[in-house]
Structures are given as C-alpha cells and as structure tokens.
Design a protein around this motif. Sequence first.
Motif, PDB file in Angstrom:
ATOM      1  N   ASP A 151     -51.609  78.939  14.817  1.00 54.42           N
ATOM      2  CA  ASP A 151     -50.652  79.611  15.109  1.00 54.42           C
ATOM      3  C   ASP A 151     -50.551  81.184  14.846  1.00 54.42           C
ATOM      4  O   ASP A 151     -49.761  81.783  15.143  1.00 54.42           O
ATOM      5  CB  ASP A 151     -49.365  78.878  14.451  1.00 54.42           C
ATOM      6  N   HIS A 152     -51.626  81.535  14.278  1.00 58.76           N
ATOM      7  CA  HIS A 152     -51.883  83.070  13.914  1.00 58.76           C
ATOM      8  C   HIS A 152     -52.881  83.668  15.106  1.00 58.76           C
ATOM      9  O   HIS A 152     -54.066  83.454  15.156  1.00 58.76           O
ATOM     10  CB  HIS A 152     -52.345  83.528  12.790  1.00 58.76           C
ATOM     11  N   ALA A 153     -52.384  84.670  15.939  1.00 64.14           N
ATOM     12  CA  ALA A 153     -53.208  85.106  16.836  1.00 64.14           C
ATOM     13  C   ALA A 153     -54.519  85.806  16.434  1.00 64.14           C
ATOM     14  O   ALA A 153     -55.503  85.791  16.857  1.00 64.14           O
ATOM     15  CB  ALA A 153     -52.421  86.172  17.626  1.00 64.14           C
TER      16      ALA A 153
ATOM     17  N   VAL B 186     -61.108  83.761   7.036  1.00 60.97           N
ATOM     18  CA  VAL B 186     -60.444  84.882   7.648  1.00 60.97           C
ATOM     19  C   VAL B 186     -60.929  86.295   7.176  1.00 60.97           C
ATOM     20  O   VAL B 186     -60.865  87.065   8.180  1.00 60.97           O
ATOM     21  CB  VAL B 186     -59.115  84.682   7.110  1.00 60.97           C
TER      22      VAL B 186
ATOM     23  N   LEU C 283     -63.510  91.629  13.732  1.00 62.18           N
ATOM     24  CA  LEU C 283     -62.531  92.564  14.732  1.00 62.18           C
ATOM     25  C   LEU C 283     -62.577  93.852  14.668  1.00 62.18           C
ATOM     26  O   LEU C 283     -62.691  94.591  15.362  1.00 62.18           O
ATOM     27  CB  LEU C 283     -61.109  91.843  14.289  1.00 62.18           C
TER      28      LEU C 283
ATOM     29  N   VAL D 247     -55.912  84.861  13.639  1.00 64.91           N
ATOM     30  CA  VAL D 247     -57.132  84.144  12.949  1.00 64.91           C
ATOM     31  C   VAL D 247     -57.696  83.511  14.420  1.00 64.91           C
ATOM     32  O   VAL D 247     -58.899  83.483  14.265  1.00 64.91           O
ATOM     33  CB  VAL D 247     -56.258  83.030  12.426  1.00 64.91           C
TER      34      VAL D 247
ATOM     35  N   LYS E 271     -50.161  88.399  10.545  1.00 67.66           N
ATOM     36  CA  LYS E 271     -51.452  87.684  11.057  1.00 67.66           C
ATOM     37  C   LYS E 271     -51.252  87.180  12.308  1.00 67.66           C
ATOM     38  O   LYS E 271     -52.313  87.010  12.846  1.00 67.66           O
ATOM     39  CB  LYS E 271     -51.664  86.479   9.927  1.00 67.66           C
ATOM     40  N   ASP E 272     -50.260  87.256  13.059  1.00 66.71           N
ATOM     41  CA  ASP E 272     -50.143  86.625  14.248  1.00 66.71           C
ATOM     42  C   ASP E 272     -49.948  87.899  15.417  1.00 66.71           C
ATOM     43  O   ASP E 272     -49.528  87.819  16.375  1.00 66.71           O
ATOM     44  CB  ASP E 272     -49.603  85.594  14.654  1.00 66.71           C
ATOM     45  N   ALA E 273     -50.348  89.051  14.762  1.00 64.76           N
ATOM     46  CA  ALA E 273     -50.211  90.279  15.700  1.00 64.76           C
ATOM     47  C   ALA E 273     -51.508  90.417  16.660  1.00 64.76           C
ATOM     48  O   ALA E 273     -52.457  89.633  16.484  1.00 64.76           O
ATOM     49  CB  ALA E 273     -50.057  91.484  14.844  1.00 64.76           C
ATOM     50  N   ASP E 274     -51.435  91.231  17.557  1.00 67.66           N
ATOM     51  CA  ASP E 274     -52.447  91.446  18.329  1.00 67.66           C
ATOM     52  C   ASP E 274     -53.834  92.052  17.581  1.00 67.66           C
ATOM     53  O   ASP E 274     -53.613  92.826  16.736  1.00 67.66           O
ATOM     54  CB  ASP E 274     -52.189  92.360  19.548  1.00 67.66           C
ATOM     55  N   PRO E 275     -54.906  91.488  18.209  1.00 66.91           N
ATOM     56  CA  PRO E 275     -55.958  92.402  17.434  1.00 66.91           C
ATOM     57  C   PRO E 275     -55.723  93.789  17.408  1.00 66.91           C
ATOM     58  O   PRO E 275     -56.183  94.854  16.642  1.00 66.91           O
ATOM     59  CB  PRO E 275     -57.108  91.857  18.157  1.00 66.91           C
TER      60      PRO E 275
ATOM     61  N   LEU F  98     -61.802  89.009  10.243  1.00 64.58           N
ATOM     62  CA  LEU F  98     -61.104  90.093  10.308  1.00 64.58           C
ATOM     63  C   LEU F  98     -62.201  91.204  10.234  1.00 64.58           C
ATOM     64  O   LEU F  98     -61.893  92.456  11.084  1.00 64.58           O
ATOM     65  CB  LEU F  98     -60.017  90.357   9.237  1.00 64.58           C
TER      66      LEU F  98
END
Lengths: 209, 209
Positions: free
Chosen positions: A9-11, B13, B20, A13, B104-108, B17
């Motif tokens: 559910d986390h983009a 994680v 990314l 991740v 955490k579910d933001a856009d990269p 990250l």
Amino acid sequence: MIRVVIVDDHALVRAGLAELLEGDSEIEVVATAANGEEAVDLATREEPDVVLMDLSMPGMGGAEATRKLLASGTEARVVVLTSLSARERILDALDAGAIGYLLKDADPDELVRGVHAAARGESPLSPRAAHEVLAARTDQRPAVNLSAREREVLQLVGEGLPNKLIARRLEISEKTVKAHLTQVFAELGVTDRTQAALWLERNGLPESS
Amino acid sequence: MIRVVIVDDHALVRAGLAELLEGDSEIEVVATAANGEEAVDLATREEPDVVLMDLSMPGMGGAEATRKLLASGTEARVVVLTSLSARERILDALDAGAIGYLLKDADPDELVRGVHAAARGESPLSPRAAHEVLAARTDQRPAVNLSAREREVLQLVGEGLPNKLIARRLEISEKTVKAHLTQVFAELGVTDRTQAALWLERNGLPESS
DNA sequence: GCCTCCCTCCCCCGCGCGGGAATGGCGACT
DNA sequence: AGTCGCCATTCCCGCGCGGGGGAGGGAGGC
C-alpha cells in the motif's frame, strides 16, 4: 524472465522494491498494486510468475487477497513480504496458499534469491521468520473454540462495555453475560475482562470455527 | 553532492530508498541506520546534509532520535518519512526539530524533490500529509498530562495486571494505585481499567512531558 | 430414544474496583 | 516567607465483577 507483481500500500515501498528487483537481469516487474483488489485484477491480467504480497493493507488484507488471487486460477507463486513488528498473520497467508514468506528487513540479496526460488516453485522461507512463526504457532491457542454467543460477548468486552450494558445490548440477563464470560476467560486463558480485551485487541476475534 | 543518511528499521526499505535516491545524480547515500542510536552515531560522524528518518522504530523512536541528533550539533536537515496508517506522532517529530515530512506512499519523484528541497533548507511538506496532520491535530487529545507515576500505573494496567500486583510491582499500597488510576481514567476520558488498557493499546503510552 | 452441546437463568459469596474526600510533602511562583 | 498547585498517599463506602455450583430447555448427532 521472471515476471513479478508487487503488492504494497505504500508507493515508495513499491518503487523501492521494484528498483531492487530490476537490478537483477532475470527479473522484470510487470506491475504493482496498492491493495488487494488491484492485486487480484492485475495478477489475472498480467499472469506474473511471482507476486510479492504485503500483509498489512487497508481494505482487503494480504491473506484474503492471496486466497482470491489463487482462486482466480493464476499460476503465480505468492510470496508474503511482511515486517515482524506488526504481528501479522503470516500463518493465515500461508494457509491461504502463499508459497513462502520474506521479512521486510531481510537482505536485498535475500529478496532477489527469494523471487528466483519462488519462480522455480521452491519455498523461500526466511529463517528468522521461521523462528518467529514457530514461536507464534506455539503461542497460538490450540483450543480457542468459542460459541457464537461467547464471541459476541467477547467483542463487546473489547469495546470496553461493562456487563450490564453488554446484557442490554444482547437482550439477555447480566447473569448470562457473566456465565458466558467465565467460559470465555477459561478458553482464552485469561483471568479477567481487561486481559480478555487485550487478547482480542492483539489476536483479533477468533474464527467462527 | 547531497549527502543523505537513511534511518529505517527495515533493511529492505533502506536498500530500496537508497536505490531510488542514488538514481539522482546529485544525491549520495552515505550511510543507513536501523535504529535511533545508530542514527545519532552516524549523523555525527558522516555529517550528512539530509537525514531521512522513519518514525516507527523499536527502541529509540524517530522523534527522540531527531531530538538527540539535532542536539549533537549536526547541521543535517531531518526529514520525517512516515506512513499514515500507523498514526505516528508526526507533530512530535516536527516539534523535535524535523524540517519536513514525506509520506511513504508518495511518488518517488516527490521523495527526490523533497531531499533536494531539504538540502536547500526548505521544508518539504507532503500536501496529503498536511491534511492528515491537521486532522490528527484535532483528533489529538489536548490534555493527556500524566505524571510519571500515573504512566507507570497505566502501563501495568495495559499488561492486564490487577491493582494488587501493580502495587507490589511499584512497591506502593493498593490504595495509591487506585488513586492514580482514578486520575488516569479522568485524563484519558474512560470509565474503567479495561477501557484504559484498550486506549493504551491503540494510542500508546503518552509522552513524558 | 439418548446424549451432548449451547444458551439461558438462578443462587451465594468474596474480593476487586472505582468514587469521594482528606492529608502531608515538595517545588514554583510571588 | 507565604502560598498555590501538583503529586503521592490513605481512608471508607458501595457497586461491579468473577468463581462455584446448579438447572431447565432446545438443537443436533449417535
């Protein structure tokens, strides 16, 4: 190429895991899903070889998503990807048909190897998770056989209601509530309503049998 | 180059990250930490420009780690990186001196832009988080002021102990325990120990001050 | 039929628990 | 120095709660 679908559910991740996996030349992340519904949808359409499934998701949880996904006839191998801190029901997911489980704090290498293993039909089982799962299994109450009425009473205890209000809510006498509770306490292995409420909060309402 | 330290208790994680961020030519991940202690240690040694800090960590939490980190004299900008599902105390981290927060579910892309913004001394504030934080503020109990003793008692109630055992554990009389509990109940807005235990299970132990 | 399980209710008893009120101590503020 | 407020402590009182034991009726299994 191993076709992989990532469900979390986390983009961030999702994107991070995708980056990690794309680093392997034999792995291709064909899609990602943010919830169980999307996962079932994508897995039937993309026909992936491996589905990485997070357990803690809003709406349809990972275990249920796994069940529906496999019921849809896909040949994908589902690998549970979970953290231990949130004591999720890894066993539920395995019962639902997941082929293996990995921990979110595993080594990146372990993740890649796990995907390869799952694609070959093997079970990637994180040793550290195995230990915890085993502990959880022994921790598991083997005989949590509650009747429908007992579950109702337990649920209301879990809402913090006193016996009198529970009785009113269920339209039975307070004595009956207490009788049910005595049985519930014995079944859960606790001594009072507070411990029962905490048990419920942590373990959830037991299955309907 | 923007020197970045990533703090998160999940190795996957952290690695994700890092992957990314390394995709951006101006960002360099110089270190990662798995907990608050490591974070403070690394941040003083590596002198990063930006610290990405997860809030939910065992041991020293993200907020406390932020406080200690900034107190150590580093010039690093701390950016909170959190999920909303676990209602973490973003405000606590901001009070502790974090310059911004990202979801955490933001856009990269948003993550990369956030790191750049933080390095320039700006505050990356996720708009969606802002809304939630605002909602959390109204949701926040305005007056959960518990004394040290009251917190101890509450914690033991949360373990399901009866007053007698709590008294023995704290080496005070049972009457005193009950008096503290009366105060705790009033403060939490609950009527009995069961509700207090549930409150604790859901909201966690209130801050020390 | 019989047996078992579940739901329902009753009795008594004793302790646990929460409310109300009061006391002394300790630090902060004036 | 005085005093205000918070904290920890104690008491009594009445109800809530849990244990033990028993009992009736209905549903389902053998």
